[in-house]
Design an enzyme around this catalytic site. Structure first.
Site, PDB file in Angstrom:
ATOM      1  N   HIS A 451       0.820  -1.215   0.000  1.00 15.23           N
ATOM      2  CA  HIS A 451       0.000   0.000   0.000  1.00 15.23           C
ATOM      3  C   HIS A 451       0.854   1.266   0.000  1.00 15.23           C
ATOM      4  O   HIS A 451       2.059   1.250   0.259  1.00 15.23           O
ATOM      5  CB  HIS A 451      -0.944   0.012   1.206  1.00 15.23           C
ATOM      6  CG  HIS A 451      -0.252   0.065   2.550  1.00 15.23           C
ATOM      7  ND1 HIS A 451       0.092   1.244   3.168  1.00 15.23           N
ATOM      8  CD2 HIS A 451       0.140  -0.929   3.391  1.00 15.23           C
ATOM      9  CE1 HIS A 451       0.663   0.980   4.334  1.00 15.23           C
ATOM     10  NE2 HIS A 451       0.714  -0.330   4.491  1.00 15.23           N
ATOM     11  N   CYS A 470       2.628  -5.025   6.987  1.00 20.34           N
ATOM     12  CA  CYS A 470       2.328  -4.796   5.578  1.00 20.34           C
ATOM     13  C   CYS A 470       3.478  -4.055   4.892  1.00 20.34           C
ATOM     14  O   CYS A 470       4.360  -3.505   5.552  1.00 20.34           O
ATOM     15  CB  CYS A 470       1.027  -4.012   5.421  1.00 20.34           C
ATOM     16  SG  CYS A 470      -0.454  -5.003   5.746  1.00 20.34           S
TER      17      CYS A 470
END
Length: 560
Positions: A451, A470
């Site tokens: 992301h 992440c």
């Protein structure tokens, strides 16, 4: 157990080689005529069958027992006929075992001493001939497996590992049988090595660093003040020699002065870039610390990463995304060629990014972040109990199971834990959001994805372990253009336009793209070997496993 998987389907069709039946008494294997100087096949077959019956299944560990079982199947498929009837084949195997060291493996794991001894003084009794044959087959199959898939089972080190090459392993089993029948064991073993250029260059680097280590390595540069351009320091000649030994400074430069010159500063920049340090040409504490890592340790580091390559490299597809967690990088490979790369941020040492493979399937523009369970338990709930201002500061909304927004004042925050919390904490989309303007979804049990991020400044750090697991991507819009694979419909202008609406929207990729999250502390960039710090402390454990002897292979006396 990987050995069990490796030989599970082993050669149930071994009686048929290249379409022609092979009978137990046949003197011909493939197109080669065997020069018999040992007991007849029928006698050796009885000995081999007897040896397998005599194996003490309780004397070996589970992996060794599984391998013994499959080795027995291998011989049973050929009616227990001996395999190694040509000295030329044995000589080839001995040579291949010796050369396994070039791949970072250990020849002693493949009975090299015993096999050489037998080769120089061939056994005369049927029992010893049978033992010799078993020893050779065990060495051949073990080395073949280790070259193709690695010696160490990655799942034994990390249960998150999820690459499964069962289909390829099955094909390998038949390939090995045909190679033995055709009298080309060495060629078959060479063909099993990974052909990836990164692996080949790492092997070359291993050879270079072994030469340096074998010559005594390099002398440590004493700690002291930082080396800056123009300063004079008695340690400069030592630093100059060290940089020449590793190839960062050309060896033909004749300079014995104590001045830290611009040429040396540029050599230090090259070293810093290769080692993932801040590239400023100043040789301070961190740089000198890396410079002083012994050449022998670099040899081991390369060996470890050759092993890691063997775990995954045969599963790479023509187009994929590769994230090197230890290197903080992302590469997009298209049709087997490097297309694009960028910097990334990965999980903190106490919230490690897991190593696994998943398929990227869709993109979410203007994503709304829902706080995951780990962050809810460790960060969000404790912070909210301390001050509800945390919700406003993070722009978080409380959402119930029906999707309705709940007044935070109506929630008994002290009465819930992360395990029984009945709400979602959802962050609104925007540049302030933890996910930025885009996320790349690759469904997996870890809830890990790639992301955007609002904290762009962190990409300037040389060591980027800041996330909760992440992967934060530095240039996510460029990656979006690549994975959407439509430069007309999805160009930068159209992507900016959809982001500009501020609305959350999902776009499916035209084709799923495999994403490999890997951990590599030594990689090859052309002829250069780049080293990275072991930020998650995984190298030592792999080193112990790689250097541990393989489970002992005992050939029991059968009593015939």
């Amino acid at each position: 157990m990987r050995a069990f998987v490796f030989l599970l389907f082993l050669l149930v069709s071994a009686r048929v080689v290249q379409g022609e039946p092979v009978s137990p008494g046949n003197q011909t294997i493939g197109k080669k005529t065997t020069a018999r100087q040992h007991a007849p096949d029928s006698v050796l077959a009885a000995q081999l069958r007897c040896h397998f019956q005599a194996m003490d299944s309780n004397a070996a560990g589970p992996e060794r027992r599984a391998f013994n079982t499959q080795l027995a199947r291998f011989y049973a498929a050929r009616s227990y006929r001996p395999v190694w009837t040509e000295r030329a084949d044995i000589a080839e195997l001995i040579e291949a075992i010796g050369e396994s060291e070039n791949d970072g493996l250990i020849p002693d794991d493949y009975h090299i001493k015993e096999i050489r001894s037998f080769f120089l003084s061939p056994p005369r009794t049927p029992e010893l001939q049978a033992k010799y044959d078993l020893l050779l087959s065990d060495a051949f199959l073990s080395l073949a497996y280790h070259l193709r898939f690695g010696k160490v089972d990655p799942e034994s080190l990390d249960p998150n590992w999820n690459l499964d090459g069962t289909a390829r392993r099955t094909a390998l089993e038949y390939r090995l049988q045909n190679a033995l029948a055709a009298g080309r064991p060495k060629a078959a073993l060479y063909e099993l090595r990974p052909t990836h250029s990164g692996y080949a260059q790492l092997k070359k680097g291993l050879a270079r660093y072994r030469v340096i280590a074998g010559a005594g390595g390099w002398q440590k540069v004493p700690e002291g003040d930082s080396f800056r351009e123009g300063v004079r320091d008695s340690r400069v000649p030592l630093l100059r020699k060290r940089l020449q030994q590793s190839g960062d400074l050309p060896g033909g430069i004749a300079d014995s002065s104590n001045v830290y010159t611009a040429v040396m500063a540029n050599a230090v920049k090259r070293f810093q870039k290769r080692n993932g340090l801040t590239v400023d040409g100043v040789a301070g504490t961190a740089t000198i610390g890396e410079i002083n890592i012994p050449a022998a340790e670099r040899v081991d580091q390369i060996r470890l990463n050759l092993e890691r390559y063997r775990w995954f490299v045969n599963d790479l597809e023509p187009t994929y995304v590769l994230v090197n967690i230890a290197g903080f990088t992302l590469q997009y490979i298209e049709n087997g060629r490097y297309r694009w790369g960028t910097r990334v941020i990965v999980g903190q040492p106490y919230r490690e990014t897991p190593v696994f493979k998943a398929d990227m399937q869709y993109i979410v523009f203007n994503p709304q972040w829902v706080i995951p369970p780990t962050i809810l338990a460790k960060d969000a709930l404790p912070a909210i109990r301390n001050s509800r201002a945390y919700l406003d500061r993070k722009k978080l909304r409380v959402i119930d199971s029906s999707g309705r927004v709940v007044d935070p004042a109506s929630v008994n925050w002290s009465g819930y834990s992360a395990a029984n919390f009945p709400y979602r904490l959802q962050q609104t989309a925007g540049d302030h959001g933890a996910l930025g303007r885009i996320k790349f979804m690759m469904p997996n049990k870890h809830v890990i994805y790639l992301h955007d991020t609002p904290t762009k400044n962190l990409f300037e750090k040389s060591e980027r372990t800041f996330s909760s697991g992440c992967i934060r991507v530095e240039n996510p819009l460029d990656l979006a253009q690549l994975v959407l694979q439509d430069s007309v419909k999805w160009n930068r202008k159209s992507i900016d336009s959809i982001i500009g609406t501020g609305k959350t929207s999902t776009v499916n990729l035209p084709k799923r793209i495999p994403v490999f999250l890997l951990y590599l502390t030594a990689i090859a960039e052309g002829e250069e070997i780049q080293f990275r710090r072991d930020v998650y402390n995984r190298d030592d454990r792999l080193q112990k496993a790689l250097d541990s002897p393989v489970p002992e292979y005992r050939i029991e006396s059968c009593g015939l």
